[in-house]
Motif scaffolding. Structure first.
Motif, short mmCIF file in Angstrom:
data_model
loop_
_atom_site.label_atom_id
_atom_site.label_comp_id
_atom_site.label_asym_id
_atom_site.label_seq_id
_atom_site.Cartn_x
_atom_site.Cartn_y
_atom_site.Cartn_z
N TRP A 45 -3.27 3.23 2.87
CA TRP A 45 -2.59 2.26 2.15
C TRP A 45 -1.43 1.46 2.98
CZ3 TRP A 45 -6.14 1.07 -0.96
CH2 TRP A 45 -7.04 2.21 -1.39
N ASP A 46 -1.18 1.89 4.15
CA ASP A 46 -0.26 0.97 5.00
C ASP A 46 -1.06 0.45 6.16
OD1 ASP A 46 2.44 0.39 6.08
OD2 ASP A 46 1.95 1.72 7.74
N ILE A 53 -7.52 -5.89 -0.73
CA ILE A 53 -7.64 -4.16 -0.49
C ILE A 53 -7.03 -3.51 -1.61
CG2 ILE A 53 -5.23 -4.44 0.58
CD1 ILE A 53 -7.80 -1.62 1.10
N ARG A 54 -7.80 -2.49 -2.42
CA ARG A 54 -7.64 -1.93 -3.52
C ARG A 54 -8.34 -0.54 -3.60
NH1 ARG A 54 -11.69 -6.39 -6.40
NH2 ARG A 54 -13.73 -5.30 -5.94
N SER A 55 -8.00 0.19 -4.79
CA SER A 55 -8.57 1.46 -4.55
C SER A 55 -10.04 1.44 -5.26
CB SER A 55 -7.71 2.43 -5.79
OG SER A 55 -8.00 1.65 -7.02
N GLY A 78 -3.63 -2.24 -2.74
CA GLY A 78 -3.20 -1.44 -1.66
C GLY A 78 -1.57 -1.31 -1.86
N ALA A 79 -0.79 -2.44 -1.87
CA ALA A 79 0.54 -2.79 -2.10
C ALA A 79 1.03 -1.67 -3.01
CB ALA A 79 1.14 -3.94 -1.74
N SER A 80 0.47 -1.66 -4.22
CA SER A 80 1.11 -0.86 -5.32
C SER A 80 0.89 0.30 -5.07
CB SER A 80 0.57 -1.60 -6.59
OG SER A 80 0.64 -2.90 -6.86
N ILE A 81 -0.20 0.76 -4.44
CA ILE A 81 -0.65 2.15 -4.27
C ILE A 81 0.26 2.78 -3.05
CG2 ILE A 81 -2.11 4.07 -3.21
CD1 ILE A 81 -4.45 1.97 -4.43
#
Length: 499
Positions: A45-46, A53-55, A78-81
């Motif tokens: 996720w980095d 980008i997402r889960s 992705g950033a939130s994860i």
């Protein structure tokens, strides 16, 4: 200078941070450190920065079991994860134990001293760093961070536009007003299409073969209901998580026991989203649902851009790249300014590092996995490979909690080594992932992965309920896992000579 810890964790992504948190939560009393090659927490996720980008798993099961994911979104960006993983590390005091910029290169286990010696390279300077640890945990995932999988397409050097792989998305890449072709039909491609469609002049998803697609609501209606009713976060998370685990399992079981019904249900959902005139050929794979991982689209975002005409799907094979785009075997030419090769991953375990025992090289593809986390004849070592048919974190949580149970028994009884040994009849030909799905990256990486077993706890079946019994409920001292004191084997209930 050599630095020593009780437990050395490789990787500061979901698995590594989760393991570190469990070491604290389970009161193991063990010192630990994390070696992370990147400069930030997050792992996958980095690394991935492509649009949208997402889960691809719901966040109630993708979040850690011990720390609620607060929110109503079914899938998260992705950033939130990454922020969630980083906040979890801060909350449990893990951040101070992370050594960034360290590439794990090699590890050797000394049986006489029950000790791993680990070599890492500080990539910024090229200096070598040495660590010792009693227990080594591989938590770096299963793919090559340096290079995604990209086939050598004929004529690609002739293409005058730009070719981009999602794993290495250019910073501030401007594709506005451009014609884009995305090669691939997996989760990455299905995420990219709606994310790029509003900015690009047109986006085409070029697939050799379709993928099974399932639409999900963007927001979880039950989670919204809990929020309105002011149900405590921990309670809401526990209930929602249990529900979603059951739904995941039910979906998988239906696809296995009645694939024709599962196909009809999924295709009916596509018709509902796109209308009666939809060409179902683009949405009907040749394989059964869950032979490969399902792709999910939140709030039908993919279907919306297809209906709007901003994007389309072409099912065909590539003959060659041309100056203007891609020539297909059917004779059609897709014009493009940008070609995105969403063609998948290259499998690589432990970041390509080498392992040895008493100086003898160890080949992980010759080991067999026990409870899918320990590996035959590899002492004091655990490697986390998450689920392929459910959320990765479900398995990572179980693995970390299991490790803590093992460590606490070792502490209480003075053991220094744990190890499993496989009998010839325990081995199977399939890899740890090969028997689960037929996805391309899994098949390509089959030769590198450890084997799975043929029976009992050696056999991998990707079932959370079964694994929870094996790792959380079943006795640790089960007759297979063996403990030692300073290299002398100890059977459960016995005391080592001279101890």
């Amino acid at each position: 200078m050599t630095r020593h810890v009780d437990v050395l964790i490789i990787g500061a992504g979901l698995s590594g941070i989760g393991t570190a948190c469990h070491l604290t939560r389970e009161q193991t009393g063990r010192t630990y450190a994390i070696l992370e090659r990147r400069e930030r927490i997050g792992g996958t996720w980095d690394l991935f920065k492509y649009p949208g980008i997402r889960s691809d798993s719901d966040m109630l099961t993708f979040g850690f079991g011990f720390r609620p994911w607060i929110g109503t979104k079914v899938l998260a960006d992705g950033a939130s994860i990454r922020n969630y993983v980083e906040d979890t590390a801060k909350e449990y005091g893990v951040t101070d134990h992370i050594n960034f910029g360290r590439k794990f290169v090699s590890a050797d286990f000394d049986r006489a001293n029950a000790l791993w010696t680990v070599t890492a390279v500080i990539e910024a300077t090229g200096e070598t760093e040495t660590w010792t640890a009693n227990v080594l945990v591989g938590a770096s995932g299963y793919y090559n961070y340096d290079k995604g999988y990209q086939p050598d397409f004929p004529g690609q050097e002739d293409f005058k536009g730009q070719i981009v792989h999602p794993q290495h998305w250019p910073e501030n890449f401007d594709y506005s007003g451009k014609k884009v072709v995305v090669i691939g039909s997996g989760a990455t491609a299905i995420t990219l299409i709606p994310s790029m469609a509003d900015t690009a002049s047109h986006v085409t998803m070029l697939q050799r073969s379709p993928t099974w697609i399932q639409a999900l609501p963007s927001d979880d209606p039950v989670a919204i209901g809990f929020k309105k009713a002011r149900v405590p976060d921990q309670v809401a998370y526990k209930i929602g998580r249990a529900r979603n685990i059951a739904l995941q399992r039910a979906s998988f079981q239906l696809s296995r026991t009645n694939p024709e019904l599962a196909k009809k249900l999924m295709l009916a959902q596509v018709r509902l989203q796109l209308g009666k005139k939809v060409d179902l050929r683009h949405f009907t794979p040749s394989y059964n649902p869950w032979d490969q991982r399902l792709c999910v689209v939140p709030n039908g975002d993919l279907f919306k851009v297809l209906k709007s005409g901003k994007a389309d799907i072409v099912t065909d094979k590539i003959a060659k790249f041309t100056e203007k785009g891609i020539l297909l075997e059917s004779g059609q030419e897709l014009e493009a300014d940008v070609i995105v090769t969403a063609t998948g991953l290259n499998v690589q375990i432990l970041g390509g590092a080498t392992l040895s025992i008493d100086g003898e090289p160890l080949k992980m593809n010759e080991t067999v996995a026990y409870k899918s986390v320990l590996y035959s004849d590899v002492p004091n070592f655990l490697m986390i490979i998450g689920y392929t048919n459910a959320s990765w974190t479900l398995k990572a949580d179980l693995a970390a909690a299991y490790l803590c149970r093992v460590l606490n028994i070792m502490r209480d009884r003075g053991y220094t080594t744990f190890e499993v040994h496989a009998n010839p009849e325990d081995f199977a030909e399939e890899s740890l992932m090969g028997g689960a799905l037929t996805s391309g990256y899994i098949q390509r990486g089959n030769g590198e992965m450890p084997r799975q077993g043929a029976r009992g706890a050696w056999k991998l079946i990707n079932n959370y309920y079964r694994d929870r019994k094996l790792m959380h409920d079943a006795p640790i001292e089960d007759g297979v896992l063996q403990f030692s004191k300073t290299g002398t084997a100890v059977k459960p209930g016995e005391t080592a000579v001279g101890a």
